[in-house]
Design a protein around this motif. Structure first.
Motif, short mmCIF file in Angstrom:
data_model
loop_
_atom_site.label_atom_id
_atom_site.label_comp_id
_atom_site.label_asym_id
_atom_site.label_seq_id
_atom_site.Cartn_x
_atom_site.Cartn_y
_atom_site.Cartn_z
N ARG A 1 39.00 46.87 62.26
CA ARG A 1 39.51 45.80 63.02
C ARG A 1 39.21 44.44 62.53
O ARG A 1 40.10 43.58 62.59
CB ARG A 1 38.54 45.73 64.36
CG ARG A 1 38.88 44.58 65.29
CD ARG A 1 37.95 44.43 66.59
NE ARG A 1 38.21 45.88 67.35
CZ ARG A 1 37.36 46.05 68.82
NH1 ARG A 1 36.29 45.53 68.74
NH2 ARG A 1 37.62 47.31 69.05
N GLN B 1 43.67 38.13 70.20
CA GLN B 1 43.33 39.68 70.62
C GLN B 1 42.12 40.39 70.06
O GLN B 1 41.60 40.78 70.72
CB GLN B 1 44.48 40.43 70.01
CG GLN B 1 45.90 39.99 71.02
CD GLN B 1 47.12 41.00 70.50
OE1 GLN B 1 47.31 41.28 69.14
NE2 GLN B 1 47.87 41.55 71.33
N TYR C 1 39.18 38.79 71.76
CA TYR C 1 38.92 39.36 73.13
C TYR C 1 38.74 40.62 73.45
O TYR C 1 37.83 41.10 74.01
CB TYR C 1 40.62 39.08 73.73
CG TYR C 1 40.51 39.33 75.34
CD1 TYR C 1 40.40 38.15 76.14
CD2 TYR C 1 41.04 40.32 75.98
CE1 TYR C 1 40.25 38.16 77.51
CE2 TYR C 1 41.02 40.66 77.34
CZ TYR C 1 40.42 39.48 78.11
OH TYR C 1 40.53 39.78 79.49
N SER C 2 39.34 41.44 72.47
CA SER C 2 38.69 43.01 72.22
C SER C 2 37.52 42.80 72.06
O SER C 2 36.69 43.96 72.47
CB SER C 2 39.67 43.68 71.25
OG SER C 2 39.42 44.98 71.28
N SER C 3 36.89 42.28 70.93
CA SER C 3 35.59 42.22 70.93
C SER C 3 34.50 41.89 71.69
O SER C 3 33.53 42.64 72.22
CB SER C 3 35.23 41.50 69.35
OG SER C 3 33.90 41.36 69.14
N SER D 1 35.23 42.23 75.18
CA SER D 1 35.22 43.23 76.02
C SER D 1 34.53 44.53 75.80
O SER D 1 33.84 45.05 76.49
CB SER D 1 36.86 43.44 76.11
OG SER D 1 37.72 42.60 76.54
N ASP D 2 34.45 44.76 74.39
CA ASP D 2 33.45 45.91 73.84
C ASP D 2 32.18 45.75 74.08
O ASP D 2 31.42 46.38 74.22
CB ASP D 2 34.06 46.36 72.33
CG ASP D 2 35.37 46.75 72.43
OD1 ASP D 2 35.98 47.15 73.36
OD2 ASP D 2 35.98 46.97 71.29
#
Length: 413
Positions: free
Chosen positions: A15, A309, A312-314, A316-317
């Motif tokens: 990622r 993106q 934001y994904s990091s 959220s995780d």
């Protein structure tokens, strides 16, 4: 907090690499677009900036370096008589056509000047010297133009229609990215190369038959016959510019007014004014500045989308981890610091390889194609600031996710 940011960043290497690839693409696109625009602008004024003239005298109708009306050679003589003028030389700039050995036509721009003069040809030479242009029908061109003219080395010939022309030297960094292929010759040769290009067919009547000759035809001069020597210019022949060197201590603004009063229908420009007019024309009156600016804007948008993106994904995780910090009493600003730190690391680690790539690409394009991607220290600093802004701005989008995190999330299954 910095260690948490780094651990979040490097926890998922694939990622992280995707994020850095997106940032590198965005930074490289912005840098190259801006570098091409700056290099393009600089290339259009190379001949002006490399000259040793204090003033350029041009027609009042001049639009930029390559778009102007001619003036009679007599105005060169008049300029030399003006008080405060130490030296003056004439320059010719005209369009013509090159015909290579394979019969292919290339549009060219012919620059004529005095090979023994000191005001125009102060450029670097990789082979030969301007003095070689004293031989009739010879020319110099920029080293980057060899492939365009289908030439391989000094000494080869082609045709500046309809006259044969011999390459006697190669210059460095004299080709404008906006111009046709430039060649440089003596005033007499340039006048001979470009005379008659605007004329129509030459027709005569022989025994009732109409016989027409194309003035551009290569068959006008039989191969077995030597080319006639180019004639010396007379006072009514047309030139394009008069370059002036002022006497030491002479006020250029005062000298400009004297020259404009002495030479009718002309303006005198300092070297800086002449370069500014030409750069402004290409940046503001053509679509080049807009197109390259649009490309840079696209790069910024792509970078923001990719980085936002990833961040934001990091976030959220790691919502439970952030919830744990908040349950332990960490303030929102501590959480914001972690995300912002992560964004700054992404900006730095994406910027450094991108700039190295752009500098390498710039060096290759100059050597191989003569195209300048100009990356100045100012440009590098500005792009770094833009990269930081892009990544931190993306972090603000991700921060919105964690702002409303309930510490009780830690106790949820």
């Amino acid at each position: 907090m910095a260690s948490i940011a780094r651990k979040n960043l490097f926890e998922d290497i694939p990622r992280f690499l995707v994020a850095q690839a997106g940032i590198m693409f965005a930074v490289s696109l912005v840098t190259i677009q801006v570098g091409i625009l700056d290099g393009f602008s600089r290339s259009t004024t190379r001949l002006i900036e490399q000259s040793d003239a204090d003033l350029w005298i041009a027609s009042k109708e001049m639009l930029q370096l390559e778009i102007t009306l001619p003036m009679p050679l007599q105005q060169l003589i008049q300029a030399r008589e003006v008080e405060g003028v130490d030296h003056a030389e004439a320059v010719i700039s005209r369009n013509s056509l090159w015909l290579d050995a394979k019969g292919k036509i290339v549009p060219i721009r012919v620059w004529g000047f005095n090979p023994t003069g000191r005001l125009f040809s102060s450029w670097s030479m990789s082979q030969g010297t301007p003095n070689a242009l004293k031989e009739a029908y010879t020319f110099i061109t920029d080293r980057s133009n060899l492939n365009t003219l289908n030439l391989k080395k000094v000494g080869e010939t082609g045709k500046i229609v309809p006259l044969k022309a011999k390459l006697v030297g190669l210059s460095e960094f004299t080709q404008s990215m906006a111009s046709s292929t430039s060649i440089y010759s003596s005033l007499e040769s340039a006048n001979a190369f470009t005379s008659g290009l605007g004329s129509s067919l030459n027709c005569t009547i022989n025994s009732g038959d109409v016989d027409c000759k194309n003035p551009l035809s290569t068959a006008d001069i039989p191969p077995s016959e030597p080319q006639p020597q180019p004639r010396r210019l007379n006072l009514v022949d047309q030139i394009t510019y008069v370059l002036v060197q002022a006497k030491p201590g002479q006020d250029l603004q005062v000298l400009k007014r004297r020259l404009e009063a002495k030479l009718p229908n002309t303006y005198a420009y300092t070297k800086e004014e002449m370069a500014s007019i030409t750069r402004s024309y290409w940046r503001e009156r053509t679509g080049i500045g807009f197109i390259l600016g649009l490309g840079a804007a696209v790069g910024v948008i792509v970078g923001i989308v990719v980085v936002s993106q990833i961040l934001y994904s990091s976030v959220s995780d790691h919502l439970k981890e952030f919830g744990t910090l908040k349950a332990m009493g960490a303030s929102d600003w501590v959480i914001y610091g972690v995300i912002t730190e992560q964004a700054l690391w992404m900006a730095i680690l994406g910027y450094i390889p991108s700039m190295a790539l752009c500098w390498g690409l710039g060096a290759w394009t100059v050597a191989a194609k003569g195209i300048v991607i100009l990356i100045t220290p100012t440009t590098a600093i500005a792009v770094f600031g833009l990269t930081v802004f892009m990544c931190v701005g993306s972090a603000l989008i991700a921060i919105q996710k964690v702002t409303h995190v309930d510490p009780a999330i830690v106790f949820k299954a």
